[in-house]
Design an enzyme around this catalytic site. Sequence first.
Site, PDB file in Angstrom:
ATOM      1  N   GLU A   2       2.030   6.356   7.182  1.00  0.00           N
ATOM      2  CA  GLU A   2       3.420   6.472   6.732  1.00  0.00           C
ATOM      3  C   GLU A   2       4.128   7.663   7.368  1.00  0.00           C
ATOM      4  O   GLU A   2       5.327   7.585   7.664  1.00  0.00           O
ATOM      5  CB  GLU A   2       3.471   6.568   5.204  1.00  0.00           C
ATOM      6  CG  GLU A   2       2.812   5.418   4.472  1.00  0.00           C
ATOM      7  CD  GLU A   2       3.274   4.047   4.950  1.00  0.00           C
ATOM      8  OE1 GLU A   2       4.475   3.896   5.271  1.00  0.00           O
ATOM      9  OE2 GLU A   2       2.453   3.120   5.005  1.00  0.00           O
ATOM     10  N   GLY A  23       0.829  -1.200   0.000  1.00  0.00           N
ATOM     11  CA  GLY A  23       0.000   0.000   0.000  1.00  0.00           C
ATOM     12  C   GLY A  23       0.856   1.239   0.000  1.00  0.00           C
ATOM     13  O   GLY A  23       0.574   2.211  -0.710  1.00  0.00           O
ATOM     14  N   GLU A  72       4.997  -1.027  13.318  1.00  0.00           N
ATOM     15  CA  GLU A  72       3.703  -1.085  12.647  1.00  0.00           C
ATOM     16  C   GLU A  72       2.519  -0.903  13.590  1.00  0.00           C
ATOM     17  O   GLU A  72       1.514  -0.298  13.205  1.00  0.00           O
ATOM     18  CB  GLU A  72       3.575  -2.405  11.879  1.00  0.00           C
ATOM     19  CG  GLU A  72       4.643  -2.608  10.813  1.00  0.00           C
ATOM     20  CD  GLU A  72       4.625  -1.525   9.740  1.00  0.00           C
ATOM     21  OE1 GLU A  72       3.673  -0.723   9.695  1.00  0.00           O
ATOM     22  OE2 GLU A  72       5.579  -1.492   8.941  1.00  0.00           O
TER      23      GLU A  72
END
Length: 1035
Positions: free
Chosen positions: A475, A439, A497
């Site tokens: 991000e 992604g 993450e």
Amino acid sequence: MDPFDSHNAERVNLPRNMIENSMFEEEPDVVDLAKDSASFPTFPALDPDDIVYEPRSSRLLVRGLGENDLDDEEEDCESSARLLGMSFMNRSSAHRTAASAYTRHSPSSSCSRPSARTMVVCVLFLVIVVSMTMVLYLLPGCTFTKTGCPKQNKTSPSEPVYPISTNGEVFPWAQLRLPQSVRPLGYDLTLNPDLGTMTFTGSTVITMFIRHNTKHIVLHSVNLNITKATFKQLGDGEASPVTVLEYKPNQQIAVKFTEELKAGQKCVLTLDYEAELSHTYDGFYNSSYTDKEGDTTVLAATQFEPLSARKAFPCFDEPSFKATFLIKISRKEGYMTLSNMPKAKTTNLSNSLFLDEFEKTTVNMSTYLVAFIVANFTPVTKNVSNTLLSVYAVPEKKEHTDYALDAASKLLDFYNTFFDIDYPLKKLDLVAIPDFLAGAMENWGLITFRETSLLVGSQSSALEKQVVASVVAHELAHQWFGNLVTMNWWNDLWLNEGFATYMQYTSIQNVLPHLDIENLFLDVRLRAMEKDALNSSHAVSTEVNTPEQVEEMFDSVSYEKGASILLMLNASLPGEQQFTKGIIQYLKQFSGLNTYTSDLWNSLTQVELSTQLQNVSEMMNSWTSQKGFPLVTVSHKGDEVTLTQEHFLLTSDNNTRSSSLWNIPVSYVNDTCNLAPECRQIFTLKTKSGTLKLPGNVKWLKMNYKNTGFYIVDYGKDGWAELCDALTNDYKVLTSEDRTSLIHNIFALSRLGRVTFQQVHLLLKYLSNETETTPITEALLQLNALYRLLDKRHELELGARLKVYMLLLFKSLVGSQKWDEIESVSKQELRSALLETACRLQEESCIKQAKDIFKNYVASNGTLRIPGDLQQVVFNVAAQSGDWTTLLDLYADASYDSEKRKMLKGLASTQDPHHIVWILKEGLRGKIVQTQEMPLVIDTVCKGFAGYLFAWDFIQENWDRLIEKFPVGSFAIQRIVKSATSQFSTKAQLAQVQSFFSSLKERGSSMRSVQEAVETIKLNQRWMDTNLAWLRKLL
């Protein structure tokens, strides 16, 4: 456009398993792996100092053959053995030979007693063998090495046996992890890509510091042909040529020295090399795009996480080996280059080439964060807090970049303030790459995205903008969590993450509240429980070693469960700012460094000790060090409530037990105070059971307020009845999050076998009055999953009854939906879910409306816009109603990326066998349908009755091509395996899945996703066996 040649149409055969599954209910034909020596490579003995953690998956082969000593915390032994194809008899008579062991044979008439001489010889032979065995293995104090047994154990440890490099010499290192004797300080990289030949040359100059005396330097390299290598110690004059050894199985190269390099020295290793640009989606790979005029432009980009920097330049490719980078890239005129840092200068070379040199990084980076691109993209820019923020895209999509730039600027400002640490680099580029598997990727200063994750048009719906904002927020959060402070090794990937996932929702709630992101956060927390409830799940922080194991860490446990336990911790801490203070301290204390999970808990505990004596580390270790999550059972009598915890473990093996305990902050409300946050009470359950006192008698209790905790609650028969009555009388007595969690929990308990489907039915009755999004979408998700199971099981009559039940339950809501533009994201989510379900179930008015909209859309030649949340249902109906070829033509010409992807899903939802076969093959070919979309195509095809067996056949026949494109264990492969197998529920289907994956051996047989598939099929089978009778009575 017609993709089929009518004069040479390929005949579409029914999948072989469509026939087999209906005829046979036998165990699979399997290969006894114990007979295949290739399955059991012999590893040499290592020096005790060289021995590292042995990953669980590597032990399965040994333990599966005889020990069978897996305890409750390890994998289900039976499932593992079945995966490996062990101890199962082939009951298929079709494969037995005339000499089969299953055939009764008459005794031979020629059999006679052995002679006395023969018996004496045999006895002497046995005596010799036994004697040699005693000499070799029973003498005390002997350690065997390559040179025999010269000394006793007490004085001489065994000498490690090292592997052999490609040139026949001994390679000086035997472990997958690099030695710690050498640390890189800085890299000087020069790369010369040739986009015509799809090759590149490079030069890597690595300045290193010697930490411990050593005679070798070991680093990573994959598919790089080293053409020249020199070495020198700083201050020692000229560099000398050195020989580079390579050991391909460990993806390592090494330089050996006759004399030791001394601790404290600095030295320089220079490596020149050549290689091909990768044709997959990792390393330094080639890509291309075709513009509206039909012209194709090639480009090159990078994707290094987790283990692919070594495919672009020789390096110490582990997160803890941080260093600085100075990067130079050559290019042709008409192209531009990007890297992590701003461009410093451009030099005009000969042959119409230019060399772009970038500034040396001002921060130490892990290799997986390095990035560079050679393309002809166009930017839009903006200055934000002393940072030049840019969004890049192919020239014709420049107009789709404005929203991402605006969202990123707001989010960057938010993070600078929230973390009390300014983004440290001069620039931050966000780049949409036409051919990109992930992604997005958080490369420091150069974040790369799929086009669908970054680009939206000015007319795009708020729901489409939510997708882009969410990915951008994730991000950008990584620029602090992951880039500034990095996990030491991939076993703690969740520190990157889990935090980035948590912060993406936190930041959007603050910066872009109109996007209703809390609905999405609730959904991903519930979905994470589905994987973590399986015995094949893993702890948030777990040992990994091999590349396959590293790839498998990129899953919902590291991302969504990681975020979920952070939310639970934040909700349980006193004071709104305590959690924020703790993570700020963590970031500042470890800025530029690598960390372990314990470092985070220690930082939070230190902040907490200033106010209350609550040991965060003690509480949270139970959530990160063991797999799964708890089931809390509630027993309520008068003013006394007894809570009991156990491992919520979905398993078809009733003998599987777990003694796991969690430190659970159990929140609760009751009928006297139930909506406002101040109504919430917290009881900490640390032991197997605990008792809490209520201020008086209450009618009902709702545990896990707003579902902020990562656990499931069983209220018992009476408790569920009380909650059902409360919702029937007035469903608004609970928050929408609490109603959603009740629906999720009761379906989960039904799957566990703790409640009957009749109890599920009683709870769902209130839904005819429900108006909020998340309870309805959760119920739709659960019921649609059940409908697909029945559909694939060929339970046609029961499936038809469930269809009628669902349409009646949501009739008023479906009928009230309008087909024009609406602003609310939450209402768009609700409408999309309702109408997609209604049309899938062939509700007439839904089908008619969708057909009419598509007809008008085609007639308008693209000038009529379909609302973003309605596009999927319209395209699905079109593909399934005779307009598949028209939709394919529209897909080929579509310019809006989000709309194009919905068209692709529509195309893949077809029930026409010819179209199903075409789109599967085309996805792998990658011309009209990009191969990066293969997981999406397979997932969509598998949801349809006509396609799921075709897809399963396709995966089996093309497995090797799939793992060429997507690494074994990667998220793409995980999704493909799950999509293809999660709806199987028969013994024959289980047998076929076990047989296929056990035959793969090192090509995927030991993947965790395979274990999940086997578990899921067994659970589906058990649920069906238990509940089909109930369903027939209820529906």
